[in-house]
Scaffold this active site. Structure first.
Site, PDB file in Angstrom:
ATOM      1  N   ASP A 189      -6.340   8.824 -12.472  1.00 26.06           N
ATOM      2  CA  ASP A 189      -5.854   9.303 -11.181  1.00 26.06           C
ATOM      3  C   ASP A 189      -5.252  10.693 -11.364  1.00 26.06           C
ATOM      4  O   ASP A 189      -4.105  10.845 -11.752  1.00 26.06           O
ATOM      5  CB  ASP A 189      -4.817   8.337 -10.605  1.00 26.06           C
ATOM      6  CG  ASP A 189      -4.378   8.712  -9.195  1.00 26.06           C
ATOM      7  OD1 ASP A 189      -4.650   9.864  -8.776  1.00 26.06           O
ATOM      8  OD2 ASP A 189      -3.774   7.870  -8.513  1.00 26.06           O
ATOM      9  N   HIS A 194       1.148  13.967  -8.422  1.00 27.06           N
ATOM     10  CA  HIS A 194       1.854  13.370  -9.550  1.00 27.06           C
ATOM     11  C   HIS A 194       2.017  14.341 -10.727  1.00 27.06           C
ATOM     12  O   HIS A 194       2.518  13.934 -11.780  1.00 27.06           O
ATOM     13  CB  HIS A 194       1.108  12.124 -10.027  1.00 27.06           C
ATOM     14  CG  HIS A 194       0.824  11.156  -8.916  1.00 27.06           C
ATOM     15  ND1 HIS A 194       1.819  10.487  -8.247  1.00 27.06           N
ATOM     16  CD2 HIS A 194      -0.344  10.763  -8.341  1.00 27.06           C
ATOM     17  CE1 HIS A 194       1.281   9.710  -7.316  1.00 27.06           C
ATOM     18  NE2 HIS A 194      -0.021   9.867  -7.356  1.00 27.06           N
ATOM     19  N   ILE A 209       5.864  12.813  -8.002  1.00 32.21           N
ATOM     20  CA  ILE A 209       6.297  11.419  -8.010  1.00 32.21           C
ATOM     21  C   ILE A 209       5.418  10.594  -8.948  1.00 32.21           C
ATOM     22  O   ILE A 209       4.317  11.007  -9.328  1.00 32.21           O
ATOM     23  CB  ILE A 209       6.272  10.811  -6.597  1.00 32.21           C
ATOM     24  CG1 ILE A 209       4.829  10.789  -6.046  1.00 32.21           C
ATOM     25  CG2 ILE A 209       7.192  11.578  -5.671  1.00 32.21           C
ATOM     26  CD1 ILE A 209       4.702  10.070  -4.700  1.00 32.21           C
ATOM     27  N   GLY A 212       2.083   4.980  -7.761  1.00 35.92           N
ATOM     28  CA  GLY A 212       2.482   3.632  -7.380  1.00 35.92           C
ATOM     29  C   GLY A 212       1.938   2.583  -8.325  1.00 35.92           C
ATOM     30  O   GLY A 212       2.609   1.602  -8.661  1.00 35.92           O
TER      31      GLY A 212
END
Length: 285
Positions: A189, A194, A209, A212
């Site tokens: 990903d 991120h 961040i 998830g």
């Protein structure tokens, strides 16, 4: 209204993905395995050549193994910048091997009209190419802002798997690395949210961040050790809803309520007490 209201039941073309021992080791490190391991319980997930250790695989690697993830083309011309990952379920049909090749097929299982948004439920079924038998299934809901109003069913709205109003039976705390997202993104990903501070700022975040699904993997480790005696062959399923982003470097505490029935409820909270994964259910042998 670019979402396709007739997408339910449509399937994508099968895709194949092979993986190796190295991929499994990289995933384990990406979700924090081995960082705080004084007893050596995670050596079998982080090494392949330790004396007396046979390498095994963390069950939550199921979220990254399917090549390219679910086929989004069946949903129509969806604006990916308005897409949110609602919840994620993995169902393990058997233990995942250290190396192999899977064939994955995605299907639109449901599409709900929430008025201002649409919610798609996607399933990705993966079989081991070697024997053609099911290995694991991913089920996820995607919240698509601005895509509602097409006249479909509203779908379920009641909360599920609510945490009991009592102290948890287990509480496992892990601290993420400040560069955890940079390590986890090597599993596939590469979303700049991120990694790139400028891109993250455009999204309203002070810094990049954590993925998830990285939080999901940290949580899966806690469940594996607390409920399954660290044995992946006992891990059957994991279901949770994403409720708040996590910043790399934050501590995560997984609260687990086990009723000794092979089912346990859980939620994951950050250091400031906010719930980041909720409505959790894990099944195990």
């Amino acid at each position: 209204m670019p979402v396709n209201p007739d997408a339910v039941g449509l399937t994508g073309d099968p895709t194949e993905r092979a993986w190796s021992s190295k991929d499994c080791l990289l995933y384990a490190l990406g979700v924090g395995a081995g960082m705080e391991d004084p007893t050596g319980a995670e050596l079998e997930f982080t090494t392949e050549n330790s004396i007396g250790i046979t390498q095994r695989v963390l069950p939550t690697i199921a979220v990254v193994l399917p090549s390219g993830g679910p086929d989004m083309s069946q949903l129509g011309r969806v604006d990916l910048t308005k897409l949110l990952h609602g919840d994620q379920t993995i169902t393990l049909h058997r233990e995942i091997p250290v190396e192999g090749c899977i064939r994955s097929t995605s299907r639109v299982a449901a599409l709900y009209d929430k008025g201002s948004a649409a919610v798609a439920v996607l399933e990705v079924h993966s079989v081991l190419v070697e024997d053609g038998q099911p290995l694991f299934t991913n089920t996820m809901s995607l919240f698509m802002r601005g895509e509602g109003g097409f006249g479909g069913e509203r779908g379920p709205s009641a909360a599920r798997n609510a945490a009991p109003d009592r102290a948890p039976d287990h509480a496992v705390t892990y601290t993420t690395r400040t560069d955890q997202a940079l390590l986890y993104r090597l599993n596939g990903d590469r979303n700049p949210l991120h990694a790139d501070p400028t891109f993250a700022a455009k999204g309203g975040f002070p810094k990049p961040i954590l993925h998830g699904l990285c939080t999901y993997g940290f949580t899966g480790r806690a469940l594996l050790h607390a409920l399954c005696g660290s044995d992946p062959s006992r891990f059957r399923s994991m279901d949770a809803r994403f409720t708040s982003p996590v910043m790399p470097g934050e501590a995560l505490t997984v609260r687990i309520w086990d009723d000794d029935s092979g089912r346990a409820l859980f939620q994951t909270v950050a250091g400031d007490g906010r719930v980041v994964l909720d409505g959790g259910l894990c099944t195990f042998d």
